[in-house]
Design an enzyme around this catalytic site. Structure first.
Site, PDB file in Angstrom:
ATOM      1  N   CYS A  24       0.861  -1.187   0.000  1.00 48.65           N
ATOM      2  CA  CYS A  24       0.000   0.000   0.000  1.00 48.65           C
ATOM      3  C   CYS A  24       0.893   1.232   0.000  1.00 48.65           C
ATOM      4  O   CYS A  24       2.084   1.129  -0.345  1.00 48.65           O
ATOM      5  CB  CYS A  24      -0.991  -0.019   1.171  1.00 48.65           C
ATOM      6  SG  CYS A  24      -0.235   0.051   2.811  1.00 48.65           S
ATOM      7  N   ASP A  43      -8.520   3.857   1.729  1.00 46.77           N
ATOM      8  CA  ASP A  43      -7.484   4.002   2.753  1.00 46.77           C
ATOM      9  C   ASP A  43      -8.100   4.490   4.067  1.00 46.77           C
ATOM     10  O   ASP A  43      -8.555   5.641   4.149  1.00 46.77           O
ATOM     11  CB  ASP A  43      -6.433   4.998   2.266  1.00 46.77           C
ATOM     12  CG  ASP A  43      -5.180   4.965   3.120  1.00 46.77           C
ATOM     13  OD1 ASP A  43      -5.273   4.514   4.281  1.00 46.77           O
ATOM     14  OD2 ASP A  43      -4.119   5.370   2.630  1.00 46.77           O
ATOM     15  N   ARG A  74      -3.368  -0.576   5.418  1.00 44.20           N
ATOM     16  CA  ARG A  74      -3.982  -1.624   4.599  1.00 44.20           C
ATOM     17  C   ARG A  74      -3.101  -2.839   4.378  1.00 44.20           C
ATOM     18  O   ARG A  74      -3.540  -3.985   4.576  1.00 44.20           O
ATOM     19  CB  ARG A  74      -4.407  -1.032   3.239  1.00 44.20           C
ATOM     20  CG  ARG A  74      -5.526  -0.014   3.337  1.00 44.20           C
ATOM     21  CD  ARG A  74      -5.671   0.775   2.048  1.00 44.20           C
ATOM     22  NE  ARG A  74      -4.483   1.581   1.789  1.00 44.20           N
ATOM     23  CZ  ARG A  74      -4.255   2.279   0.696  1.00 44.20           C
ATOM     24  NH1 ARG A  74      -5.132   2.230  -0.291  1.00 44.20           N
ATOM     25  NH2 ARG A  74      -3.163   2.990   0.559  1.00 44.20           N
TER      26      ARG A  74
HETATM   27  P1  4NP Z   1      -1.781   2.869   4.136  1.00 42.90           P
HETATM   28  O1  4NP Z   1      -2.377   4.250   4.727  1.00 42.90           O
HETATM   29  O2  4NP Z   1      -1.248   3.185   2.756  1.00 42.90           O
HETATM   30  O3  4NP Z   1      -2.962   1.959   4.096  1.00 42.90           O
HETATM   31  O4  4NP Z   1      -0.699   2.431   5.101  1.00 42.90           O
HETATM   32  C1  4NP Z   1      -1.603   5.414   4.860  1.00 42.90           C
HETATM   33  C2  4NP Z   1      -0.959   5.662   6.046  1.00 42.90           C
HETATM   34  C3  4NP Z   1      -0.224   6.820   6.199  1.00 42.90           C
HETATM   35  C4  4NP Z   1      -0.143   7.722   5.155  1.00 42.90           C
HETATM   36  C5  4NP Z   1      -0.780   7.468   3.963  1.00 42.90           C
HETATM   37  C6  4NP Z   1      -1.510   6.303   3.814  1.00 42.90           C
HETATM   38  N1  4NP Z   1       0.572   8.939   5.321  1.00 42.90           N
HETATM   39  O5  4NP Z   1       0.542   9.781   4.412  1.00 42.90           O
HETATM   40  O6  4NP Z   1       1.254   9.117   6.351  1.00 42.90           O
END
Ligand code: 4NP
Length: 148
Positions: A8, A119, A14
């Site tokens: 992800c 997300d 995710r």
């Molecule tokens: P992930 O969600 O891609 O599902 O881990 C996110 C977690 C943090 C961030 C972006 C997406 N962030 O920009 O810090």
């Protein structure tokens, strides 16, 4: 099928949840997860996501974020991504000659499923995310069983 990588953006919501749900179903398959970004390298999964998963009996506290790299194409038999942006970012690093498949996870949940896993870092719907990841993990388990 012996090694599957879940990808992800941040590798704290995710993909670690997908990995934790899938490894509980298929402990014979080696799993890992990674983020396309460097935002959270070394971090444990996001607290609210860990809590929502633990409420379902899934412990992901051992996982730590790392960044996806070109070497992952050779190290894994299948790369499973959460959205189209992940697929684009992963494909941009594909070494020439690599044929490792990259698949979207959400469609594995069934014919009527959405294409992307929303997300929860932004939607805050951790339980809805886990519902979709759980259904997709079941679909991936069937895919793996058929491919062996
Ligand atoms: P992930 O969600 O891609 O599902 O881990 C996110 C977690 C943090 C961030 C972006 C997406 N962030 O920009 O810090």
């Amino acid at each position: 099928m012996r090694k599957i990588l879940f990808v992800c953006l941040g590798n704290i919501c995710r993909s670690p949840a997908a990995e934790a749900l899938f490894r509980a179903r298929c402990p014979q398959i080696a799993t890992d997860s990674a983020g396309t970004s460097d935002y959270h390298i070394g971090d444990p999964p996001y607290g609210p996501m860990q809590a929502a998963a633990l409420a379902r009996g899934v412990d992901m506290s051992d996982l730590r974020a790392r960044q996806f790299s070109a070497g992952d194409f050779a190290a894994f038999d299948l790369i499973v991504v959460m959205d189209h942006a992940n697929r684009h970012d992963v494909e941009a690093l594909r070494p020439s000659g690599s044929t490792t498949p990259v698949m979207l996870f959400a469609p594995m949940a069934g014919a009527a499923a959405v294409q992307e896993v929303p997300d929860p870092y932004y939607t805050r719907d951790f339980d809805g995310c886990l519902d979709l990841l759980e259904a997709a993990a079941a679909g991936l388990q069937r895919h793996v069983a058929l491919s062996d």
